[in-house]
Design a protein around this motif. Structure first.
Motif, PDB file in Angstrom:
ATOM      1  N   SER A   1       0.834  -1.191   0.000  1.00 12.82           N
ATOM      2  CA  SER A   1       0.000   0.000   0.000  1.00 12.82           C
ATOM      3  C   SER A   1       0.876   1.250   0.000  1.00 12.82           C
ATOM      4  CB  SER A   1      -0.915   0.010   1.235  1.00 12.82           C
ATOM      5  OG  SER A   1      -1.528   1.273   1.402  1.00 12.82           O
ATOM      6  N   VAL A   2       0.693   2.113  -0.990  1.00 15.62           N
ATOM      7  CA  VAL A   2       1.475   3.344  -1.095  1.00 15.62           C
ATOM      8  C   VAL A   2       1.220   4.235   0.113  1.00 15.62           C
ATOM      9  CG1 VAL A   2       1.862   5.436  -2.446  1.00 15.62           C
ATOM     10  CG2 VAL A   2       1.506   3.257  -3.613  1.00 15.62           C
ATOM     11  N   ARG A   3      -0.042   4.336   0.543  1.00 11.52           N
ATOM     12  CA  ARG A   3      -0.393   5.207   1.674  1.00 11.52           C
ATOM     13  C   ARG A   3       0.243   4.710   2.968  1.00 11.52           C
ATOM     14  NH1 ARG A   3      -6.571   6.809   2.876  1.00 11.52           N
ATOM     15  NH2 ARG A   3      -6.152   7.989   0.957  1.00 11.52           N
ATOM     16  N   LEU A   4       0.138   3.408   3.225  1.00 12.31           N
ATOM     17  CA  LEU A   4       0.691   2.857   4.465  1.00 12.31           C
ATOM     18  C   LEU A   4       2.210   2.973   4.468  1.00 12.31           C
ATOM     19  CD1 LEU A   4       0.385   1.480   7.151  1.00 12.31           C
ATOM     20  CD2 LEU A   4       0.236  -0.726   5.967  1.00 12.31           C
ATOM     21  N   ARG A   5       2.820   2.720   3.325  1.00 19.36           N
ATOM     22  CA  ARG A   5       4.274   2.852   3.219  1.00 19.36           C
ATOM     23  C   ARG A   5       4.711   4.277   3.569  1.00 19.36           C
ATOM     24  NH1 ARG A   5       8.608   0.406   0.743  1.00 19.36           N
ATOM     25  NH2 ARG A   5      10.232   1.821  -0.027  1.00 19.36           N
ATOM     26  N   LYS A   6       3.951   5.241   3.080  1.00 19.38           N
ATOM     27  CA  LYS A   6       4.286   6.637   3.341  1.00 19.38           C
ATOM     28  C   LYS A   6       4.118   6.984   4.818  1.00 19.38           C
ATOM     29  CE  LYS A   6       3.723  11.216   1.320  1.00 19.38           C
ATOM     30  NZ  LYS A   6       2.947  12.071   0.401  1.00 19.38           N
ATOM     31  N   VAL A   7       3.104   6.410   5.456  1.00 19.78           N
ATOM     32  CA  VAL A   7       2.904   6.629   6.894  1.00 19.78           C
ATOM     33  C   VAL A   7       4.115   6.127   7.674  1.00 19.78           C
ATOM     34  CG1 VAL A   7       1.549   5.932   8.903  1.00 19.78           C
ATOM     35  CG2 VAL A   7       0.388   6.597   6.804  1.00 19.78           C
ATOM     36  N   LEU A   8       4.592   4.937   7.323  1.00 13.04           N
ATOM     37  CA  LEU A   8       5.727   4.347   8.038  1.00 13.04           C
ATOM     38  C   LEU A   8       7.013   5.141   7.800  1.00 13.04           C
ATOM     39  CD1 LEU A   8       5.018   0.552   7.387  1.00 13.04           C
ATOM     40  CD2 LEU A   8       4.436   1.918   9.401  1.00 13.04           C
ATOM     41  N   LEU A   9       7.230   5.569   6.564  1.00 12.02           N
ATOM     42  CA  LEU A   9       8.408   6.379   6.271  1.00 12.02           C
ATOM     43  C   LEU A   9       8.349   7.730   6.986  1.00 12.02           C
ATOM     44  CD1 LEU A   9       8.883   5.694   2.448  1.00 12.02           C
ATOM     45  CD2 LEU A   9      10.407   4.976   4.293  1.00 12.02           C
ATOM     46  N   THR A  10       7.159   8.318   7.011  1.00 11.17           N
ATOM     47  CA  THR A  10       6.990   9.603   7.691  1.00 11.17           C
ATOM     48  C   THR A  10       7.230   9.461   9.182  1.00 11.17           C
ATOM     49  OG1 THR A  10       5.352  10.269   6.033  1.00 11.17           O
ATOM     50  CG2 THR A  10       5.440  11.567   8.039  1.00 11.17           C
ATOM     51  N   PHE A  11       6.823   8.344   9.759  1.00 12.41           N
ATOM     52  CA  PHE A  11       7.084   8.097  11.178  1.00 12.41           C
ATOM     53  C   PHE A  11       8.591   8.051  11.434  1.00 12.41           C
ATOM     54  CE2 PHE A  11       7.671   5.790  15.068  1.00 12.41           C
ATOM     55  CZ  PHE A  11       6.600   6.159  15.858  1.00 12.41           C
ATOM     56  N   LEU A  12       9.318   7.371  10.556  1.00 10.67           N
ATOM     57  CA  LEU A  12      10.769   7.277  10.728  1.00 10.67           C
ATOM     58  C   LEU A  12      11.429   8.645  10.640  1.00 10.67           C
ATOM     59  CD1 LEU A  12      11.699   4.101   8.622  1.00 10.67           C
ATOM     60  CD2 LEU A  12      11.608   4.299  11.111  1.00 10.67           C
ATOM     61  N   MET A  13      10.974   9.476   9.690  1.00  4.40           N
ATOM     62  CA  MET A  13      11.643  10.759   9.469  1.00  4.40           C
ATOM     63  C   MET A  13      11.193  11.830  10.450  1.00  4.40           C
ATOM     64  SD  MET A  13       9.786  12.002   5.978  1.00  4.40           S
ATOM     65  CE  MET A  13       8.808  13.532   6.043  1.00  4.40           C
ATOM     66  N   ASP A  14      10.077  11.630  11.128  1.00  4.66           N
ATOM     67  CA  ASP A  14       9.606  12.600  12.128  1.00  4.66           C
ATOM     68  C   ASP A  14       9.869  12.089  13.543  1.00  4.66           C
ATOM     69  OD1 ASP A  14       8.764  14.177  10.060  1.00  4.66           O
ATOM     70  OD2 ASP A  14       6.636  13.732  10.292  1.00  4.66           O
TER      71      ASP A  14
ATOM     72  N   TRP B   1      22.533   2.139  18.440  1.00  2.00           N
ATOM     73  CA  TRP B   1      21.109   2.039  18.088  1.00  2.00           C
ATOM     74  C   TRP B   1      20.541   3.417  17.752  1.00  2.00           C
ATOM     75  CZ3 TRP B   1      17.806  -2.397  18.379  1.00  2.00           C
ATOM     76  CH2 TRP B   1      16.443  -2.123  18.219  1.00  2.00           C
ATOM     77  N   HIS B   2      20.825   4.383  18.592  1.00  2.00           N
ATOM     78  CA  HIS B   2      20.242   5.714  18.394  1.00  2.00           C
ATOM     79  C   HIS B   2      20.912   6.472  17.248  1.00  2.00           C
ATOM     80  CE1 HIS B   2      18.637   4.662  22.359  1.00  2.00           C
ATOM     81  NE2 HIS B   2      17.655   5.481  22.057  1.00  2.00           N
ATOM     82  N   ILE B   3      22.166   6.186  16.987  1.00  2.00           N
ATOM     83  CA  ILE B   3      22.802   6.746  15.794  1.00  2.00           C
ATOM     84  C   ILE B   3      22.133   6.179  14.544  1.00  2.00           C
ATOM     85  CG2 ILE B   3      24.931   6.767  14.430  1.00  2.00           C
ATOM     86  CD1 ILE B   3      26.460   6.865  17.102  1.00  2.00           C
ATOM     87  N   LEU B   4      21.820   4.878  14.583  1.00  2.00           N
ATOM     88  CA  LEU B   4      21.133   4.254  13.456  1.00  2.00           C
ATOM     89  C   LEU B   4      19.749   4.856  13.256  1.00  2.00           C
ATOM     90  CD1 LEU B   4      21.019   2.150  11.221  1.00  2.00           C
ATOM     91  CD2 LEU B   4      20.275   0.456  12.922  1.00  2.00           C
ATOM     92  N   LEU B   5      19.065   5.203  14.341  1.00  2.00           N
ATOM     93  CA  LEU B   5      17.747   5.846  14.230  1.00  2.00           C
ATOM     94  C   LEU B   5      17.856   7.153  13.442  1.00  2.00           C
ATOM     95  CD1 LEU B   5      16.024   5.448  17.718  1.00  2.00           C
ATOM     96  CD2 LEU B   5      15.893   3.962  15.722  1.00  2.00           C
ATOM     97  N   ILE B   6      18.916   7.894  13.703  1.00  2.00           N
ATOM     98  CA  ILE B   6      19.130   9.154  12.982  1.00  2.00           C
ATOM     99  C   ILE B   6      19.352   8.887  11.497  1.00  2.00           C
ATOM    100  CG2 ILE B   6      20.663  11.148  12.752  1.00  2.00           C
ATOM    101  CD1 ILE B   6      21.197  10.920  15.779  1.00  2.00           C
ATOM    102  N   LEU B   7      20.182   7.899  11.195  1.00  2.00           N
ATOM    103  CA  LEU B   7      20.459   7.564   9.799  1.00  2.00           C
ATOM    104  C   LEU B   7      19.205   7.057   9.085  1.00  2.00           C
ATOM    105  CD1 LEU B   7      23.934   5.796  10.213  1.00  2.00           C
ATOM    106  CD2 LEU B   7      23.468   8.135   9.444  1.00  2.00           C
ATOM    107  N   LEU B   8      18.405   6.249   9.782  1.00  2.00           N
ATOM    108  CA  LEU B   8      17.164   5.752   9.186  1.00  2.00           C
ATOM    109  C   LEU B   8      16.181   6.894   8.940  1.00  2.00           C
ATOM    110  CD1 LEU B   8      16.583   2.489  11.267  1.00  2.00           C
ATOM    111  CD2 LEU B   8      17.062   2.628   8.816  1.00  2.00           C
ATOM    112  N   GLY B   9      16.125   7.835   9.888  1.00  2.00           N
ATOM    113  CA  GLY B   9      15.230   8.979   9.729  1.00  2.00           C
ATOM    114  C   GLY B   9      15.609   9.828   8.538  1.00  2.00           C
TER     115      GLY B   9
END
Length: 216
Positions: free
Chosen positions: A65-78, A108-116
């Motif tokens: 799902s394009v919409r759900l994928r975007k929700v998950l990506l937006t969660f990572l970047m925000d 772990w938290h450095i990886l969170l930044i890179l993933l975001g």
């Protein structure tokens, strides 16, 4: 071209998710058998704000799902980026009596930044406030699950998922002072509101950055 980039990103997220899951299992074993003498410590159950990106990375490659994928990506970047960055403003929670766990926590938290950052550059179809609203709903749902876990497993030991358990006073910098002045319940709600506001600021910065880079 877009399909190729998406496939490449899926592999990156999946590899990160598998690595995070494997390291989390190792962490739980170390905490149980090295730090806590064979007793499981519910306080470190992997359902904090900074744990959610692991689950997202594991399921994201399979989302059609394009919409759900975007929700998950937006969660990572925000929210994911917010959690990764602001943890370094108070690193007291990153230190453990077993040094390898401390290294793991920082990594772990450095990886969170890179993933975001990766998610912010990879998300397709613009960066709208509706997208922020949808990932905020995801955060709200996670808070509800965290509260249920806090209430159900409190009898088995100390547990404070998302740091919003009514059984414990806030310990985060600034918010513990708010809780001391206004009460713990008010402190929890102010804490949640601050996370929502912080994620909104990150979303605004992404909108400005993507507009400047002309990324649609």
């Amino acid at each position: 071209m877009i399909k190729y980039i998406r496939l490449h990103l899926n592999r990156i997220f999946l590899i990160c998710g598998l690595a995070m899951a494997a390291s989390e299992i190792w962490k739980q074993l170390c905490l149980t058998f090295i730090v806590n003498s064979g007793h499981y410590y519910w306080w470190y159950f992997p359902f904090q704000l900074c744990s959610i990106p692991m689950y997202i990375c594991l399921i994201l490659p399979w989302i059609t799902s394009v919409r759900l994928r975007k929700v998950l990506l937006t969660f990572l970047m925000d929210f994911g980026l917010l959690g990764g960055i602001f943890t370094f403003f108070d690193t007291s929670g990153l230190h453990y009596p077993y040094p390898p766990l401390t290294v793991h926590s920082f990594a772990w938290h450095i990886l969170l930044i890179l993933l975001g950052l990766t998610a912010g550059l990879a998300v397709e179809g613009g960066c709208t406030w509706r997208d922020y609203g949808r990932c905020t709903a995801l955060y709200g749902g996670a808070c509800i699950i965290a509260t249920i876990l806090n209430m159900l497993f409190y009898r088995f030991g100390a547990i404070n998922m998302f740091y919003i358990s009514p059984h414990y006073y806030m310990t985060q910098v600034i918010f513990k002072d708010i809780a001391a002045s206004l009460g713990n319940t008010a402190g929890i709600f102010v804490y949640i509101a601050a996370i929502l506001a912080g994620a909104a600021v990150f979303h605004l910065l992404w909108r400005l950055a993507r507009r400047h880079m002309n990324i649609q």
